[in-house]
Enzyme design. Structure first.
Site, PDB file in Angstrom:
ATOM      1  CG  HIS A  63     -22.261   3.753 -21.152  1.00 31.00           C
ATOM      2  ND1 HIS A  63     -21.808   4.746 -21.976  1.00 31.00           N
ATOM      3  CD2 HIS A  63     -21.159   3.031 -20.806  1.00 31.00           C
ATOM      4  CE1 HIS A  63     -20.497   4.636 -22.147  1.00 31.00           C
ATOM      5  NE2 HIS A  63     -20.081   3.597 -21.429  1.00 31.00           N
ATOM      6  CG  ASP A 100     -17.767   1.721 -18.312  1.00 28.40           C
ATOM      7  OD1 ASP A 100     -18.394   1.931 -19.358  1.00 28.40           O
ATOM      8  OD2 ASP A 100     -16.692   2.283 -18.022  1.00 28.40           O
ATOM      9  CG  HIS A 155     -18.818   7.083 -19.018  1.00 27.48           C
ATOM     10  ND1 HIS A 155     -19.100   6.174 -18.033  1.00 27.48           N
ATOM     11  CD2 HIS A 155     -18.288   6.358 -20.040  1.00 27.48           C
ATOM     12  CE1 HIS A 155     -18.746   4.968 -18.421  1.00 27.48           C
ATOM     13  NE2 HIS A 155     -18.253   5.035 -19.657  1.00 27.48           N
ATOM     14  NE  ARG A 173     -13.676   0.077 -19.479  1.00 23.47           N
ATOM     15  CZ  ARG A 173     -14.866  -0.308 -19.949  1.00 23.47           C
ATOM     16  NH1 ARG A 173     -15.466   0.396 -20.907  1.00 23.47           N
ATOM     17  NH2 ARG A 173     -15.448  -1.376 -19.484  1.00 23.47           N
TER      18      ARG A 173
HETATM   19  C1  OGA Z   1     -15.484   3.480 -21.932  1.00 22.23           C
HETATM   20  C2  OGA Z   1     -16.162   4.590 -22.588  1.00 22.23           C
HETATM   21  C3  OGA Z   1     -15.765   6.768 -23.377  1.00 22.23           C
HETATM   22  C4  OGA Z   1     -14.849   7.444 -24.311  1.00 22.23           C
HETATM   23  O1  OGA Z   1     -14.310   3.240 -22.228  1.00 22.23           O
HETATM   24  O2  OGA Z   1     -16.108   2.853 -21.069  1.00 22.23           O
HETATM   25  O3  OGA Z   1     -17.355   4.688 -22.502  1.00 22.23           O
HETATM   26  O4  OGA Z   1     -14.905   8.681 -24.376  1.00 22.23           O
HETATM   27  N1  OGA Z   1     -15.385   5.454 -23.186  1.00 22.23           N
HETATM   28  O5  OGA Z   1     -14.083   6.757 -25.002  1.00 22.23           O
HETATM   29 MN    MN Z   2     -18.062   3.328 -20.898  1.00 19.88          MN
END
Ligand code: OGA
Ligand code: MN
Length: 281
Positions: A106, A108, A256, A273
């Site tokens: 995806h 974000d 990702h 994040r």
């Molecule tokens: C995010 C996500 C990936 C992870 O925080 O947007 O997709 O590896 N994380 O935690």
């Molecule tokens: Mn993400």
């Protein structure tokens, strides 16, 4: 303090070693970092950080306004700009962050218009083994398409919907936000990058429900092809986390995928994040 920047893979990703993000960066260094981020095709790993929430927020703000995530229960108390990705529970057994964090390809906030510019994910605790994150270069994936396929995609619009992923991947997941607060949006399937104009494939299995104007059957087949194509190994960098890594990625240029392979090892993963909002083209 002098720092150096090293590539991590031919397709995307570079690491910055010896730069402390707790210190405000000079304009010159900040510009250098922005260029390095672009040169690395949208994934930059800052090593060895010990980041206070205020410093993470301040650094992220230099890239743009911050988004307060729709899943309110995972926000860091006192710092709503920080969304927690975590397998930990507090003393009352309440999840300290989203334990499911993106275990599908995806980008974000592609379900918003404009979609997110960047995310900065900072690792406070990582499992001894596993819990990697994969990134893929959607500009390289676009450039590798043949001319007839590019012509076919030209002008197509796709619909992105926050509630889609819950139906597709994790029944019962995501009750934390009201999907009605996030109506579906449309984005071009091939979207020029706002800063560079580079063409990127901008659909993702997490949030893209369909391509407008195609039959359900055609849309499913074209999306399945694009997802398979864009995640071919030569476009992917797989990041194995160390405590203190802060990874900055460009959501307009990459997808990702969290690799959830460590639950049974009992490993703990705890991250903060911040998400930088995009701007309208
Ligand atoms: C995010 C996500 C990936 C992870 O925080 O947007 O997709 O590896 N994380 O935690
Ligand atoms: Mn993400």
């Amino acid at each position: 303090m002098t720092h150096c920047i090293n590539p991590l893979s031919p397709t995307l990703g570079a690491e910055v070693v010896g730069l402390d993000l707790n210190e405000p960066l000079s304009d010159a260094v900040f510009l250098e970092i922005e260029r390095a981020w672009q040169d690395a095709n949208g994934v930059l790993v800052f090593r060895g950080q010990d980041l206070a929430p205020e410093a993470q927020i301040a650094f992220s703000r230099r890239l743009g306004d911050l988004e307060v995530h729709v899943a309110k229960r995972y926000l860091l108390p006192g710092h709503p700009e920080i969304y927690r990705v975590s397998t930990k529970q507090d003393a009352n057994g309440k999840a300290m962050g989203n334990p499911e964090s993106g275990r599908y390809w995806h980008s974000d906030l592609s379900y918003l218009d404009p979609p997110a510019k960047a995310s900065l994910l900072y690792a406070l605790e990582v499992p001894p083994i596993g819990g990697d994150t994969m990134f893929t270069n959607m500009a390289a994936a676009h450039d590798a398409l043949s001319e007839p396929v590019r012509t076919m995609l030209n002008g197509l619009m796709a619909v992105h919907d926050y509630s889609y992923v819950r139906r597709m991947f994790s029944p019962g997941f995501g009750r934390s936000a009201d999907p009605n607060q996030v109506p579906p949006v449309r984005h071009p399937v091939v979207r020029p990058h706002c800063d560079t104009g580079r063409k990127t494939i901008f659909v993702n299995p997490g949030f893209t429900t369909h391509i407008e104007g195609l039959s359900r059957h055609e849309s499913g087949a074209v999306l399945a092809f694009l997802f398979e194509h864009a995640t071919r190994p030569e476009f992917v960098y797989r990041h194995s986390w160390s405590v203190g890594d802060a990874v900055l990625w460009d959501n307009r240029l990459t997808m990702h995928h969290a690799v959830h392979d460590f639950y049974e090892t009992g490993g703990v993963r705890h991250m903060h994040r911040t998400t930088v909002m995009g701007t309208k083209e």
